[in-house]
Write a protein that holds these residues in place. Sequence first.
Motif, PDB file in Angstrom:
ATOM      1  N   UNK A 156      64.512 -35.673  -8.877  1.00 45.64           N
ATOM      2  CA  UNK A 156      65.473 -34.575  -8.720  1.00 45.64           C
ATOM      3  C   UNK A 156      65.004 -33.606  -7.637  1.00 45.64           C
ATOM      4  N   UNK A 157      65.957 -33.031  -6.922  1.00 41.61           N
ATOM      5  CA  UNK A 157      65.677 -31.981  -5.942  1.00 41.61           C
ATOM      6  C   UNK A 157      65.891 -30.642  -6.628  1.00 41.61           C
ATOM      7  N   UNK A 158      64.897 -29.748  -6.565  1.00 46.08           N
ATOM      8  CA  UNK A 158      64.989 -28.460  -7.238  1.00 46.08           C
ATOM      9  C   UNK A 158      64.800 -27.326  -6.249  1.00 46.08           C
ATOM     10  N   UNK A 159      65.696 -26.364  -6.292  1.00 43.89           N
ATOM     11  CA  UNK A 159      65.537 -25.171  -5.452  1.00 43.89           C
ATOM     12  C   UNK A 159      64.511 -24.211  -6.043  1.00 43.89           C
ATOM     13  N   UNK A 160      64.236 -24.341  -7.355  1.00 46.39           N
ATOM     14  CA  UNK A 160      63.254 -23.465  -8.013  1.00 46.39           C
ATOM     15  C   UNK A 160      61.918 -24.182  -8.182  1.00 46.39           C
ATOM     16  N   UNK A 161      61.506 -24.912  -7.150  1.00 48.32           N
ATOM     17  CA  UNK A 161      60.312 -25.746  -7.272  1.00 48.32           C
ATOM     18  C   UNK A 161      59.075 -24.906  -7.569  1.00 48.32           C
ATOM     19  N   UNK A 162      59.014 -23.671  -7.068  1.00 48.10           N
ATOM     20  CA  UNK A 162      57.835 -22.828  -7.317  1.00 48.10           C
ATOM     21  C   UNK A 162      57.700 -22.527  -8.811  1.00 48.10           C
ATOM     22  N   UNK A 163      58.813 -22.227  -9.457  1.00 48.55           N
ATOM     23  CA  UNK A 163      58.782 -21.994 -10.898  1.00 48.55           C
ATOM     24  C   UNK A 163      58.378 -23.273 -11.627  1.00 48.55           C
ATOM     25  N   UNK A 164      58.918 -24.415 -11.191  1.00 45.36           N
ATOM     26  CA  UNK A 164      58.592 -25.685 -11.844  1.00 45.36           C
ATOM     27  C   UNK A 164      57.100 -26.008 -11.699  1.00 45.36           C
ATOM     28  N   UNK A 165      56.527 -25.679 -10.535  1.00 42.29           N
ATOM     29  CA  UNK A 165      55.091 -25.890 -10.354  1.00 42.29           C
ATOM     30  C   UNK A 165      54.286 -25.042 -11.329  1.00 42.29           C
ATOM     31  N   UNK A 166      54.690 -23.794 -11.496  1.00 47.39           N
ATOM     32  CA  UNK A 166      53.972 -22.917 -12.410  1.00 47.39           C
ATOM     33  C   UNK A 166      54.140 -23.352 -13.861  1.00 47.39           C
ATOM     34  N   UNK A 167      55.313 -23.870 -14.214  1.00 52.42           N
ATOM     35  CA  UNK A 167      55.520 -24.353 -15.576  1.00 52.42           C
ATOM     36  C   UNK A 167      54.574 -25.512 -15.881  1.00 52.42           C
ATOM     37  N   UNK A 168      54.407 -26.411 -14.909  1.00 52.60           N
ATOM     38  CA  UNK A 168      53.468 -27.510 -15.124  1.00 52.60           C
ATOM     39  C   UNK A 168      52.034 -27.011 -15.115  1.00 52.60           C
ATOM     40  N   UNK A 169      51.705 -26.140 -14.159  1.00 53.43           N
ATOM     41  CA  UNK A 169      50.350 -25.599 -14.088  1.00 53.43           C
ATOM     42  C   UNK A 169      49.966 -24.916 -15.393  1.00 53.43           C
ATOM     43  N   UNK A 170      50.902 -24.208 -15.983  1.00 54.35           N
ATOM     44  CA  UNK A 170      50.596 -23.421 -17.176  1.00 54.35           C
ATOM     45  C   UNK A 170      50.145 -24.301 -18.337  1.00 54.35           C
ATOM     46  N   UNK A 171      50.810 -25.428 -18.550  1.00 54.15           N
ATOM     47  CA  UNK A 171      50.409 -26.302 -19.659  1.00 54.15           C
ATOM     48  C   UNK A 171      49.195 -27.148 -19.276  1.00 54.15           C
ATOM     49  N   UNK A 172      49.091 -27.523 -18.002  1.00 55.82           N
ATOM     50  CA  UNK A 172      47.901 -28.256 -17.560  1.00 55.82           C
ATOM     51  C   UNK A 172      46.640 -27.416 -17.704  1.00 55.82           C
ATOM     52  N   UNK A 173      46.766 -26.104 -17.494  1.00 54.93           N
ATOM     53  CA  UNK A 173      45.613 -25.210 -17.584  1.00 54.93           C
ATOM     54  C   UNK A 173      45.091 -25.095 -19.011  1.00 54.93           C
ATOM     55  N   UNK A 174      45.857 -25.577 -19.959  1.00 50.98           N
ATOM     56  CA  UNK A 174      45.437 -25.562 -21.363  1.00 50.98           C
ATOM     57  C   UNK A 174      45.026 -26.961 -21.821  1.00 50.98           C
ATOM     58  N   UNK A 175      45.936 -27.917 -21.666  1.00 57.70           N
ATOM     59  CA  UNK A 175      45.693 -29.263 -22.181  1.00 57.70           C
ATOM     60  C   UNK A 175      44.544 -29.948 -21.452  1.00 57.70           C
ATOM     61  N   UNK A 176      44.542 -29.874 -20.116  1.00 57.83           N
ATOM     62  CA  UNK A 176      43.531 -30.616 -19.358  1.00 57.83           C
ATOM     63  C   UNK A 176      42.101 -30.182 -19.672  1.00 57.83           C
ATOM     64  N   UNK A 177      41.752 -28.907 -19.520  1.00 54.46           N
ATOM     65  CA  UNK A 177      40.354 -28.556 -19.761  1.00 54.46           C
ATOM     66  C   UNK A 177      39.923 -28.674 -21.221  1.00 54.46           C
ATOM     67  N   UNK A 178      40.816 -28.373 -22.158  1.00 57.69           N
ATOM     68  CA  UNK A 178      40.434 -28.486 -23.564  1.00 57.69           C
ATOM     69  C   UNK A 178      40.169 -29.934 -23.953  1.00 57.69           C
ATOM     70  N   UNK A 179      41.045 -30.842 -23.524  1.00 65.89           N
ATOM     71  CA  UNK A 179      40.832 -32.251 -23.877  1.00 65.89           C
ATOM     72  C   UNK A 179      39.643 -32.833 -23.125  1.00 65.89           C
TER      73      UNK A 179
END
Length: 286
Positions: A156-179
Motif C-alpha cells: 500500500x502507498x501511504x501519505x502518513x508514512x512517518x506516522x506508520x514508521x513511528x507506530x512500528x518503531x513504538x512496538x519494536x522498541x518494546x518487543x524486540x529488546x525484551x525478547x
Amino acid sequence: MPWHLLGAGNLGTLAAFYFGQAGLTVRLATRRRLTLPDGTVHDLQLAGDDNAPITHLVLATKAAQSLDALAPLRARLSADTTLIRLQNGLGSLDGLPPPPPHIIEAVANSGAWREALPGGGEHVHLAAENPTLFGDGHATPPDWFAPLACHWPQLHWRTDIHLQQWLKLSVNAIINPLTALHDCDNGALLTNTALHPRLHALAAEVDQVASQLLPDWPGDTAGRALALARATATNTSSMRADVRAGRVTEIDFINGYLLRAATQLALPLPAHSHIIAAIKALPQKR
C-alpha cells in the motif's frame, strides 16, 4: 528501468522476488531460494551488478550497515536516484553525504527466517505475508508502484508514512529488546508477568516522546505491543535472532533513535537507556 538491490537478507530477497514477478529487472550477484506461506518454492538467480549509474535502489541491509554499504556506490547515485529504504528502525541514513537521493520509506511487517543452502546462498522462509507500506509524503505514488502492487500482496502507498514508521518503531522498541534480552518468543511478554512492569515503563516513555512529535499519535503503545505479541506469539523477533547469532543488533536505530529524539526534547528515558545498555552488553560479533 533496472533496479539494484543492496542487502539480500530476508526483506531484500522478498523484495527481489516481488519485483521480478512484476517484470522489473533486479541486479545483484547472489543465489537465493524463497518459500512462500503456501509452500511454493522459488529459486532466484539475480543478475550481477553492472557498475552503471543507479537510478532505482532498494536498500535492505541492516540499519547499522547502511552508510558503509552505500559508500562504494556514492559515485553512482544522484539526486535523481530513487532509494527505497526497506529496513527496521529509523535514522539509518542520517549523515548520508549530498546529494541525497529521493527516499521512499518502507514499513514491512512480514515475518521470515532463513537458513544456509548447500553449496552457498540462502533459503528464506516467509512465515507470514502481512501489509507492507511505501510512502514519501506525497499523495501520488510513482508510475512503477501500481504494477508492483499487483504482484506484492498487501502493498500500500501511504501519505502518513512517518506516522506508520513511528507506530512500528513504538512496538519494536518494546518487543524486540525484551525478547532479545530474555531470549523468549514474543508470546512470553503476555505470559511472563515479571516482564510487565518493564514493558509498561518502556511503553509510557514511547508515548511521552511520540505525543510531542506527532499530533495524531494514538497512544496506548503498551496495548498495541501486547496485541502484536499475541498475534505473533510463537515468532522470534529480529533482535532476538541477531543476539542468538552474535550479530550487531539494530538497537541504535530503534530504542536509540527514540532516545535521540527525546534528547532533543530534553526528556529523560531511563527505561530505554537501561535496556539499550543491557542489549549492548550482550556478546556481539564485530
